[in-house]
Enzyme design. Structure first.
Site, PDB file in Angstrom:
ATOM      1  CE1 TYR A  86      -4.167  -1.811   0.633  1.00 56.53           C
ATOM      2  CE2 TYR A  86      -2.651  -3.326   1.716  1.00 56.53           C
ATOM      3  CZ  TYR A  86      -3.889  -3.059   1.155  1.00 56.53           C
ATOM      4  OH  TYR A  86      -4.836  -4.052   1.114  1.00 56.53           O
ATOM      5  CB  SER A  87       0.717   4.380  -1.942  1.00 62.31           C
ATOM      6  OG  SER A  87       0.753   3.709  -3.163  1.00 62.31           O
ATOM      7  CB  CYS A 141      -0.822   7.056  -7.698  1.00 63.00           C
ATOM      8  SG  CYS A 141      -0.761   5.718  -6.497  1.00 63.00           S
ATOM      9  CD  GLU A 177       3.640   2.973  -5.983  1.00 63.27           C
ATOM     10  OE1 GLU A 177       4.880   2.861  -6.034  1.00 63.27           O
ATOM     11  OE2 GLU A 177       3.036   3.375  -4.992  1.00 63.27           O
ATOM     12  CE1 TYR A 229       0.684  -1.976  -6.478  1.00 59.88           C
ATOM     13  CE2 TYR A 229      -0.396   0.042  -5.785  1.00 59.88           C
ATOM     14  CZ  TYR A 229       0.675  -0.815  -5.728  1.00 59.88           C
ATOM     15  OH  TYR A 229       1.751  -0.515  -4.950  1.00 59.88           O
TER      16      TYR A 229
HETATM   17  P1  NAP Z   1     -12.408   3.821  -7.517  1.00 57.54           P
HETATM   18  O1  NAP Z   1     -13.005   4.598  -6.423  1.00 57.54           O
HETATM   19  O2  NAP Z   1     -13.015   2.536  -7.923  1.00 57.54           O
HETATM   20  O3  NAP Z   1     -12.283   4.632  -8.846  1.00 57.54           O
HETATM   21  C1  NAP Z   1     -11.758   5.885  -8.875  1.00 57.54           C
HETATM   22  C2  NAP Z   1     -12.283   6.580 -10.090  1.00 57.54           C
HETATM   23  O4  NAP Z   1     -11.616   6.107 -11.257  1.00 57.54           O
HETATM   24  C3  NAP Z   1     -13.758   6.360 -10.330  1.00 57.54           C
HETATM   25  O5  NAP Z   1     -14.324   7.580 -10.626  1.00 57.54           O
HETATM   26  C4  NAP Z   1     -13.782   5.434 -11.506  1.00 57.54           C
HETATM   27  O6  NAP Z   1     -14.921   5.609 -12.312  1.00 57.54           O
HETATM   28  C5  NAP Z   1     -12.582   5.925 -12.257  1.00 57.54           C
HETATM   29  N1  NAP Z   1     -12.147   4.995 -13.296  1.00 57.54           N
HETATM   30  C6  NAP Z   1     -12.528   3.733 -13.527  1.00 57.54           C
HETATM   31  N2  NAP Z   1     -11.932   3.245 -14.628  1.00 57.54           N
HETATM   32  C7  NAP Z   1     -11.167   4.237 -15.099  1.00 57.54           C
HETATM   33  C8  NAP Z   1     -10.302   4.352 -16.219  1.00 57.54           C
HETATM   34  N3  NAP Z   1     -10.112   3.353 -17.055  1.00 57.54           N
HETATM   35  N4  NAP Z   1      -9.669   5.517 -16.398  1.00 57.54           N
HETATM   36  C9  NAP Z   1      -9.834   6.542 -15.561  1.00 57.54           C
HETATM   37  N5  NAP Z   1     -10.636   6.497 -14.491  1.00 57.54           N
HETATM   38  C10 NAP Z   1     -11.290   5.356 -14.262  1.00 57.54           C
HETATM   39  O7  NAP Z   1     -10.918   3.651  -7.171  1.00 57.54           O
HETATM   40  P2  NAP Z   1     -10.272   2.711  -6.067  1.00 57.54           P
HETATM   41  O8  NAP Z   1     -11.054   1.487  -5.879  1.00 57.54           O
HETATM   42  O9  NAP Z   1      -9.937   3.530  -4.910  1.00 57.54           O
HETATM   43  O10 NAP Z   1      -9.029   2.235  -6.873  1.00 57.54           O
HETATM   44  C11 NAP Z   1      -7.874   2.807  -6.797  1.00 57.54           C
HETATM   45  C12 NAP Z   1      -6.884   1.878  -7.400  1.00 57.54           C
HETATM   46  O11 NAP Z   1      -5.672   2.388  -6.971  1.00 57.54           O
HETATM   47  C13 NAP Z   1      -6.972   0.440  -6.923  1.00 57.54           C
HETATM   48  O12 NAP Z   1      -6.765  -0.394  -8.022  1.00 57.54           O
HETATM   49  C14 NAP Z   1      -5.821   0.330  -5.974  1.00 57.54           C
HETATM   50  O13 NAP Z   1      -5.259  -0.959  -5.970  1.00 57.54           O
HETATM   51  C15 NAP Z   1      -4.876   1.318  -6.584  1.00 57.54           C
HETATM   52  N6  NAP Z   1      -3.873   1.892  -5.729  1.00 57.54           N
HETATM   53  C16 NAP Z   1      -4.081   1.985  -4.400  1.00 57.54           C
HETATM   54  C17 NAP Z   1      -3.063   2.476  -3.609  1.00 57.54           C
HETATM   55  C18 NAP Z   1      -3.209   2.526  -2.142  1.00 57.54           C
HETATM   56  O14 NAP Z   1      -2.194   2.661  -1.488  1.00 57.54           O
HETATM   57  N7  NAP Z   1      -4.349   2.416  -1.576  1.00 57.54           N
HETATM   58  C19 NAP Z   1      -1.903   2.915  -4.190  1.00 57.54           C
HETATM   59  C20 NAP Z   1      -1.748   2.842  -5.547  1.00 57.54           C
HETATM   60  C21 NAP Z   1      -2.753   2.315  -6.314  1.00 57.54           C
HETATM   61  P3  NAP Z   1     -16.186   4.632 -12.362  1.00 57.54           P
HETATM   62  O15 NAP Z   1     -16.031   3.616 -11.304  1.00 57.54           O
HETATM   63  O16 NAP Z   1     -17.368   5.510 -12.126  1.00 57.54           O
HETATM   64  O17 NAP Z   1     -16.184   4.053 -13.735  1.00 57.54           O
END
Ligand code: NAP
Length: 419
Positions: free
Chosen positions: A198-199, A377, A417, A419
């Site tokens: 996790y970041s 990210c 970064e 995922y």
């Molecule tokens: P989320 O709330 O599901 O989505 C964030 C936004 O991104 C929503 O508005 C979503 O739109 C949109 N989105 C969906 N597909 C997209 C695309 N192809 N291009 C651009 N935007 C898009 O996000 P989340 O669940 O928090 O996910 C974040 C991601 O970051 C996860 O995969 C996680 O593993 C990763 N991540 C997390 C960390 C951490 O430390 N927590 C660090 C780095 C990466 P709709 O859903 O309305 O389509």
């Protein structure tokens, strides 16, 4: 008289004999010492020769390592995920002059790239990594665990803080790094769960500025399978843990998302959902008063956050961001893409790539400045979309993104970064 004379001669002979024997012994032992000493000379010469050879070899290796390596001039097209991977081949290259090694028609100045990258590498050498490994994790105590969402939001996103006070060696980290979490329990095969990265969402000084905590921003992963809702193992574990619980932590890891030292740098941040975690740490480092007092980093550049969230109620750390906008209107810009409340020009969901396109001109003016760094990210799925938007945005400025992006990457200015 004759007898006395003979006796005295015999005694004299005996004394002479004794003297000769002692002298002989002395000469013999001296000769032995000298011979022993001489025998060491080849050994000393051999040891000396070995040391000289070793250092010469190291010096040659070092000189070779300093030589710029030839970069494979692969054609990188901008539109598909697999092609994005191709670019990472260039990632570990030694510093080299971009203008000399890659063909470009882009009128962007990157002359200082080699110097910049050397400085970055040198700085990064001090960044802590793997203080705790999976075999010997640190058991950190949960300090806080609260929801970041407003009423009406989708899903579950929590801010979780761990106490690091008792870690020995101390688990220190810098902004942009990640930590590993090993969820309690076992998998279906009876084996301990693997760690998840996790970041880090806090600055090195922690949320309370005492310098002994680390915070994460975690969304509970949930998906449907065969009509059943499946909960992510680690994200559910983290969202459920309570203050006082012990959690196995590893790391820190990662040097990809580090901030530059330069106080005049411009920082463009493209985040979706919990991908805001490292951006929160950067923005606190830039604009949070107490943090600034601690870090003595007087940020004077421009920070621009593009944030993607499904609904307004899902926007994370919104109050802090609004405060930074009020306090630093000349240094901070914040652009939101709220996918399920706003529409793009085609009538589809508003994503951050649509916002990137809207701001193409201003964004590329910033990118042309070699002090600008771009950080991505969040969802991996956004990468092709961002690439497509950057391609179009670059075209509007008469630039070629597929040439430009590898150059930015090599210059240590394009940080990803996902995922
Ligand atoms: P989320 O709330 O599901 O989505 C964030 C936004 O991104 C929503 O508005 C979503 O739109 C949109 N989105 C969906 N597909 C997209 C695309 N192809 N291009 C651009 N935007 C898009 O996000 P989340 O669940 O928090 O996910 C974040 C991601 O970051 C996860 O995969 C996680 O593993 C990763 N991540 C997390 C960390 C951490 O430390 N927590 C660090 C780095 C990466 P709709 O859903 O309305 O389509």
């Amino acid at each position: 008289n004759v007898t006395i004379f003979v006796k005295s001669q015999q005694i004299k002979l005996q004394i002479d004999n004794l003297i000769y024997k002692e002298a002989y012994k002395m000469v013999y032992s001296q000769a032995k010492v000298i011979a022993g000493g001489l025998a060491h000379i080849p050994i000393v010469i051999a040891v000396f020769y070995f040391i000289m050879t070793f250092f010469n070899k190291r010096a040659i290796e070092y000189a070779n390592a300093k030589k710029p390596k030839k970069v494979e001039n692969k054609e990188i097209k901008a539109k598909s995920g697999s092609e994005i991977k191709t670019e990472t081949k260039v990632e570990d290259e030694k510093p080299s002059s971009v203008s000399a090694e890659t063909k470009t028609e882009v009128p962007i100045k990157l002359e200082n790239t080699t110097i910049d990258k050397k400085i970055i590498k040198k700085k990064n050498a001090d960044v802590p990594v793997n203080i705790y490994r999976p075999k010997t994790p640190y058991a950190g105590t949960v300090k806080e665990n609260y929801s970041l969402l407003k009423e009406g939001a989708i899903g579950r996103v929590n801010h979780i803080t761990f106490d690091l006070k008792e870690s020995d060696p101390f688990l220190n980290y810098v902004e942009g790094q990640s930590i590993g979490i090993m969820p309690a329990g076992e998998d279906a095969n009876g084996k301990p769960h693997k760690l998840r990265l996790y970041s880090i969402a806090s600055t090195r000084h922690g949320d309370d500025f005492e310098g002994n905590t680390v915070s994460l921003c975690v969304r509970q992963l949930q998906y449907e399978k065969d009509g059943e809702t499946i909960n992510g193992v680690c994200s559910t574990y983290l969202c459920d843990i309570k203050p006082g619980d012990k959690v196995k932590i590893t790391g820190p890891v990662g040097k990809e998302m580090l901030l530059p030292d330069d106080e005049d740098a411009n920082i463009v941040m493209l985040a979706t959902g919990t991908g805001i975690a490292p951006m929160r740490a950067y923005l606190r480092r830039m604009f949070e008063a107490t943090e600034k007092g601690k870090n003595k980093w007087n940020f004077k550049g421009k920070a621009w956050l593009f944030m993607g969230a499904p609904k307004s109620a899902n926007l994370l750390y919104e109050e802090d961001l609004q405060r930074y906008l009020t306090d630093y209107p000349d240094n901070f810009k914040y652009t939101k893409a709220i996918s399920r409340e706003q529409q793009n020009t085609k009538g589809g969901r508003m994503y951050i790539q649509d916002r990137v396109l809207e701001s193409a001109n201003e964004l590329f003016n910033m990118i042309e400045d070699e002090k600008t760094h771009i950080y991505l990210c969040g969802l991996k799925g956004m990468e092709p979309g961002i690439d497509e938007a950057m391609t179009k945005a670059a075209e509007e400025k008469g630039l070629n993104w597929s040439d430009l992006r590898p150059q930015l990457k090599k210059a240590g200015r394009w940080h990803v970064e996902t995922y």
